[in-house]
Design a protein around this motif. Structure first.
Motif, mmCIF file in Angstrom:
data_model
loop_
_atom_site.group_PDB
_atom_site.id
_atom_site.type_symbol
_atom_site.label_atom_id
_atom_site.label_comp_id
_atom_site.label_asym_id
_atom_site.label_seq_id
_atom_site.Cartn_x
_atom_site.Cartn_y
_atom_site.Cartn_z
ATOM 1 N N LYS A 129 0.840 -1.200 0.000
ATOM 2 C CA LYS A 129 0.000 0.000 0.000
ATOM 3 C C LYS A 129 0.880 1.258 0.000
ATOM 4 O O LYS A 129 2.075 1.183 0.323
ATOM 5 N N THR A 130 0.255 2.368 -0.355
ATOM 6 C CA THR A 130 0.986 3.631 -0.424
ATOM 7 C C THR A 130 1.130 4.202 0.979
ATOM 8 O O THR A 130 0.138 4.463 1.661
ATOM 9 N N ALA A 131 2.378 4.392 1.389
ATOM 10 C CA ALA A 131 2.638 4.893 2.744
ATOM 11 C C ALA A 131 2.660 6.428 2.739
ATOM 12 O O ALA A 131 2.814 7.044 1.678
ATOM 13 N N PRO A 132 2.519 7.065 3.912
ATOM 14 C CA PRO A 132 2.558 8.540 3.970
ATOM 15 C C PRO A 132 3.840 9.137 3.371
ATOM 16 O O PRO A 132 3.788 10.185 2.733
ATOM 17 N N PHE A 133 4.995 8.436 3.529
ATOM 18 C CA PHE A 133 6.227 8.999 2.944
ATOM 19 C C PHE A 133 6.146 9.022 1.418
ATOM 20 O O PHE A 133 6.699 9.910 0.767
ATOM 21 N N ASP B 66 -2.375 4.950 -17.962
ATOM 22 C CA ASP B 66 -1.921 6.057 -17.104
ATOM 23 C C ASP B 66 -0.898 6.925 -17.834
ATOM 24 O O ASP B 66 -0.835 8.133 -17.610
ATOM 25 N N ILE B 67 -0.081 6.305 -18.678
ATOM 26 C CA ILE B 67 0.902 7.105 -19.440
ATOM 27 C C ILE B 67 0.149 8.062 -20.370
ATOM 28 O O ILE B 67 0.478 9.245 -20.476
ATOM 29 N N ALA B 68 -0.913 7.551 -21.016
ATOM 30 C CA ALA B 68 -1.717 8.407 -21.903
ATOM 31 C C ALA B 68 -2.372 9.528 -21.092
ATOM 32 O O ALA B 68 -2.400 10.689 -21.527
ATOM 33 N N GLU B 69 -2.879 9.208 -19.915
ATOM 34 C CA GLU B 69 -3.578 10.203 -19.083
ATOM 35 C C GLU B 69 -2.606 11.267 -18.563
ATOM 36 O O GLU B 69 -2.917 12.456 -18.594
ATOM 37 N N ILE B 70 -1.437 10.840 -18.102
ATOM 38 C CA ILE B 70 -0.491 11.829 -17.555
ATOM 39 C C ILE B 70 -0.006 12.760 -18.671
ATOM 40 O O ILE B 70 0.257 13.937 -18.445
ATOM 41 N N GLN B 71 0.061 12.244 -19.888
ATOM 42 C CA GLN B 71 0.441 13.095 -21.015
ATOM 43 C C GLN B 71 -0.652 14.149 -21.274
ATOM 44 O O GLN B 71 -0.352 15.292 -21.582
ATOM 45 N N ASP C 212 7.229 3.298 -3.799
ATOM 46 C CA ASP C 212 5.891 2.702 -3.902
ATOM 47 C C ASP C 212 5.800 2.010 -5.259
ATOM 48 O O ASP C 212 6.642 2.234 -6.140
ATOM 49 N N ASN C 213 4.754 1.208 -5.419
ATOM 50 C CA ASN C 213 4.578 0.496 -6.688
ATOM 51 C C ASN C 213 4.082 1.454 -7.767
ATOM 52 O O ASN C 213 3.138 2.220 -7.542
ATOM 53 N N ILE C 214 4.689 1.354 -8.922
ATOM 54 C CA ILE C 214 4.339 2.246 -10.026
ATOM 55 C C ILE C 214 2.832 2.191 -10.357
ATOM 56 O O ILE C 214 2.240 3.207 -10.720
ATOM 57 N N VAL C 215 2.212 1.041 -10.179
ATOM 58 C CA VAL C 215 0.781 0.948 -10.526
ATOM 59 C C VAL C 215 -0.085 1.745 -9.545
ATOM 60 O O VAL C 215 -1.168 2.197 -9.896
ATOM 61 N N ARG C 216 0.406 1.929 -8.322
ATOM 62 C CA ARG C 216 -0.344 2.791 -7.388
ATOM 63 C C ARG C 216 0.065 4.253 -7.548
ATOM 64 O O ARG C 216 -0.740 5.156 -7.338
ATOM 65 N N VAL C 217 1.326 4.468 -7.913
ATOM 66 C CA VAL C 217 1.838 5.844 -8.000
ATOM 67 C C VAL C 217 1.189 6.608 -9.157
ATOM 68 O O VAL C 217 0.809 7.775 -8.993
ATOM 69 N N MET C 218 1.075 5.983 -10.305
ATOM 70 C CA MET C 218 0.635 6.738 -11.494
ATOM 71 C C MET C 218 -0.735 7.414 -11.294
ATOM 72 O O MET C 218 -0.853 8.617 -11.522
ATOM 73 N N PRO C 219 -1.774 6.690 -10.832
ATOM 74 C CA PRO C 219 -3.058 7.382 -10.642
ATOM 75 C C PRO C 219 -2.983 8.489 -9.584
ATOM 76 O O PRO C 219 -3.596 9.546 -9.747
ATOM 77 N N LEU C 220 -2.199 8.260 -8.515
ATOM 78 C CA LEU C 220 -2.071 9.287 -7.470
ATOM 79 C C LEU C 220 -1.314 10.506 -7.997
ATOM 80 O O LEU C 220 -1.658 11.648 -7.691
ATOM 81 N N LEU C 221 -0.299 10.253 -8.807
ATOM 82 C CA LEU C 221 0.482 11.363 -9.369
ATOM 83 C C LEU C 221 -0.391 12.180 -10.331
ATOM 84 O O LEU C 221 -0.342 13.417 -10.334
ATOM 85 N N ILE C 222 -1.198 11.500 -11.118
ATOM 86 C CA ILE C 222 -2.099 12.198 -12.047
ATOM 87 C C ILE C 222 -3.049 13.107 -11.253
ATOM 88 O O ILE C 222 -3.244 14.282 -11.585
ATOM 89 N N ARG C 223 -3.606 12.558 -10.164
ATOM 90 C CA ARG C 223 -4.534 13.354 -9.346
ATOM 91 C C ARG C 223 -3.808 14.550 -8.721
ATOM 92 O O ARG C 223 -4.313 15.668 -8.733
ATOM 93 N N LYS C 224 -2.619 14.324 -8.206
ATOM 94 C CA LYS C 224 -1.857 15.404 -7.558
ATOM 95 C C LYS C 224 -1.467 16.485 -8.561
ATOM 96 O O LYS C 224 -1.468 17.673 -8.246
#
Ligand code: ATP
Length: 249
Positions: A52-56, A89-94, A201-213
């Motif tokens: 899971k995604t930790a606070p750090f 996610d790559i398409a979305e972040i672009q 963190d795992n890239i599969v969890r990071v990408m959607p969170l990074l897009i949102r951020k």
């Protein structure tokens, strides 16, 4: 039993889905053999981090979003594992960020590059750098073939996002004066330690969170984004990540 028979309620569904995507990527020529091994190493760390995604990691994702938006030419470096795991996610972040997309492989073959290019296109990624031989240059701080980059992409970038990157190459980018956002489950890897911002963190969890951020952080002023970056301490984040791994090992 094939992956099709695994119900989403299976306790290890996400992990099995990732294995399935990586194995399929291998069959389609997207993922290199070494990519299968790298995935296994990642899985081991993910297990220790509780999957899971930790606070750090959340702190680092916020800083990564601010850094991407404050950079003049940020680039996402895409390898086979990332393409196999997160093509949508790559398409979305672009779509939502100023990030350029460059296919940049450790084990570079024209066949793999083409397979990744086709895969990304099918998933809606628009302009993709790193494939035109006439646009390739070598980074000055590395002397072998693994240091080939696109002159309009990583070579010209001020910030490079490097998920699952080999330590030599990650360090070479820093020596070349680039800022890096490293996404790596192993907080002890040379890549992780060399990053300007390291997301453990795992890239599969990071990408959607990074897009949102990125979407949220785009609404802030540049000085608010600079404040986020000034307050961010990557060493402290790495220490917290290492402590989390040690607690569970
Ligand atoms: P170094 O940076 O010290 O060279 P390494 O030799 O372990 O480390 P590689 O094997 O080239 O580096 O890269 C694999 C890295 O990617 C590992 O650190 C692994 O933990 C990480 N990794 C693998 N799968 C994932 C994933 N899905 N999400 C995030 N990181 C991952």
């Amino acid at each position: 039993m094939s992956f099709k028979d695994v119900p989403p309620s299976h306790p290890r569904y996400q992990s099995l889905l990732m294995r399935h995507l990586i194995a399929e990527g291998g069959k389609k020529g997207i993922v290199a053999d070494s990519g299968l091994i790298a995935h296994g190493r990642g899985e081991a760390f993910d297990y220790l981090l509780g999957e899971k995604t930790a606070p750090f990691a959340e702190k680092a994702i916020e800083a990564a979003a601010a850094l991407i938006l404050e950079s003049k030419r940020p680039i996402l470096s895409v390898n086979g594992n990332l393409a196999a795991l997160c093509p949508d996610d790559i398409a979305e972040i672009q779509r939502v960020s100023p990030l350029g997309i460059e296919v940049n492989l450790f084990y570079r073959t024209p066949k793999r590059e083409r397979a990744i290019f086709r895969h990304l296109k099918r998933h809606g990624v628009k302009s993709i750098l790193g494939l035109k031989k006439s646009d390739t240059v070598r980074l000055s701080s590395m002397d072998h073939a693994r240091r080939i980059v696109d002159k309009n992409g990583i070579a010209a970038a001020d910030t490079v996002i490097i998920p699952l990157e080999d330590g030599d190459r990650a360090e070479a980018l820093v020596r070349d004066g680039k800022k890096t956002v490293v996404i790596d489950l192993n907080p002890l890897s040379r890549s992780a330690v060399s990053g300007t911002v390291t997301v453990v963190d795992n890239i599969v969890r990071v990408m959607p969170l990074l897009i949102r951020k990125i979407k949220e952080t785009a609404a802030l002023t540049p000085s608010q984004r600079q404040e986020i970056l000034a307050a961010y301490d990557n060493r402290a984040v790495l220490k917290e990540a290492e402590a989390a791994v040690r607690r569970h090992s």
